[in-house]
Design a protein around this motif. Structure first.
Motif, mmCIF file in Angstrom:
data_model
loop_
_atom_site.group_PDB
_atom_site.id
_atom_site.type_symbol
_atom_site.label_atom_id
_atom_site.label_comp_id
_atom_site.label_asym_id
_atom_site.label_seq_id
_atom_site.Cartn_x
_atom_site.Cartn_y
_atom_site.Cartn_z
ATOM 1 N N ALA A 28 0.823 -1.203 0.000
ATOM 2 C CA ALA A 28 0.000 0.000 0.000
ATOM 3 C C ALA A 28 0.861 1.258 0.000
ATOM 4 O O ALA A 28 0.586 2.214 -0.738
ATOM 5 C CB ALA A 28 -0.929 0.004 1.217
ATOM 6 N N GLU A 32 1.195 4.362 -2.690
ATOM 7 C CA GLU A 32 0.970 5.771 -2.324
ATOM 8 C C GLU A 32 2.158 6.644 -2.701
ATOM 9 O O GLU A 32 1.995 7.722 -3.286
ATOM 10 C CB GLU A 32 0.697 5.872 -0.819
ATOM 11 N N ARG A 49 -5.617 2.914 3.766
ATOM 12 C CA ARG A 49 -5.632 2.021 2.606
ATOM 13 C C ARG A 49 -5.516 0.551 3.027
ATOM 14 O O ARG A 49 -6.111 -0.326 2.406
ATOM 15 C CB ARG A 49 -4.494 2.399 1.661
#
Length: 215
Positions: A28, A32, A49
Motif C-alpha cells: 500500500a 501511495e 488504505r
C-alpha cells in the motif's frame, strides 16, 4: 508491543500474522509513494488504505521516512536486477541493448507501474536519508545504463568524454516519460510497450535527422 485494541471493528486486521500485515503495508505504501510522491503521501493515507491504525503503522515501520526506505530498497533492487539481466543477455538474435532494457523494465513494473516513481521521486527532502538512498539506487542504475550505451558511442567514433553522461541523463528521461505514458494507458501490456518502443527506436534516426516521409 502491539497497540491495545488494534483491529477492533476492522475486518481482516485482528489476527493477521505480522509478516502478512507488513507485506500489505509495504504494498500500500509503495503505491501511495509512487502515485503521489513522498511529500504528498501521509501515514494516515497508508493506514486507511490497509485498514489499520496509524499507531500500528508507526509501531511496524517508524516514521514516514523509515516507511519510504522500506519501500525504496526492494524497488531499487528489482529495477537494478532487471537492467543488469538485460545487459547480460548476449544470446544470438537478442534485441538491441536499449530494447532489451526497456522490455526488462516493463516486465518488472507490470502490475506496479508507479514503482518507478518511488525511485525517481522529485519530492524527496533535499539532504535527507531518503534522498541519499534514492540517489544511490539511481546512480547504480545509471552506471549500468552508461555501460550499456558505451558501445553505441564507440561505434559512432571519437566522442566528447561527457557524451556518456549526457546520454545516461537522456536515457533516464526517456524511461520516465515512457512509464508515465504507460500509466496513462493501462491496457498496454509489457509486450505491447516493447513492440511500440521497437517502432519508436527504429524511427528515431530519421526523426533526429529531421527527415520526413514525402512520398
Amino acid at each position: 508491543m502491539t497497540t491495545s485494541g488494534e483491529g477492533a471493528g476492522r475486518a481482516g486486521t485482528k489476527g493477521v500474522p505480522r509478516a502478512v500485515r507488513e507485506r500489505q503495508i509495504l504494498a500500500a505504501a509503495t503505491g501511495e509513494f509512487g502515485r503521489h510522491g513522498y511529500e504528498a503521501t501521509t501515514m494516515a493515507a497508508v493506514a486507511a488504505r490497509v485498514g489499520v491504525t496509524k499507531p500500528l503503522l508507526h509501531h511496524y515501520f517508524g516514521g514516514k521516512q523509515d516507511l519510504y526506505l522500506a519501500c525504496l530498497d526492494p524497488v531499487g533492487d528489482r529495477l537494478l536486477t532487471a537492467v543488469r539481466t538485460a545487459l547480460a543477455d548476449r544470446s544470438p538474435g537478442a534485441p538491441p541493448t536499449a530494447l532489451r532494457v526497456l522490455s526488462a523494465l516493463f516486465t518488472t513494473l507490470d502490475g506496479r507501474r508507479e514503482d518507478w516513481f518511488v525511485l525517481y521521486d522529485t519530492t524527496l527532502p533535499p539532504g535527507s536519508e531518503a534522498a541519499r538512498r534514492a540517489a544511490h539506487h539511481r546512480a547504480a542504475v545509471d552506471a549500468l545504463a552508461t555501460t550499456g550505451t558505451a558501445a553505441l558511442l564507440d561505434a559512432a567514433g571519437p566522442a566528447d568524454p561527457l557524451d556518456a553522461d549526457a546520454l545516461a541523463y537522456a536515457w533516464r528521461g526517456l524511461c520516465t516519460a515512457l512509464v508515465r505514458w504507460w500509466i496513462r494507458h493501462p491496457g498496454e501490456s509489457p509486450d505491447d510497450m516493447t513492440r511500440r518502443c521497437a517502432r519508436l527506436l527504429a524511427a528515431g534516426p530519421a526523426l533526429l535527422a529531421g527527415g520526413t516521409a514525402t512520398g
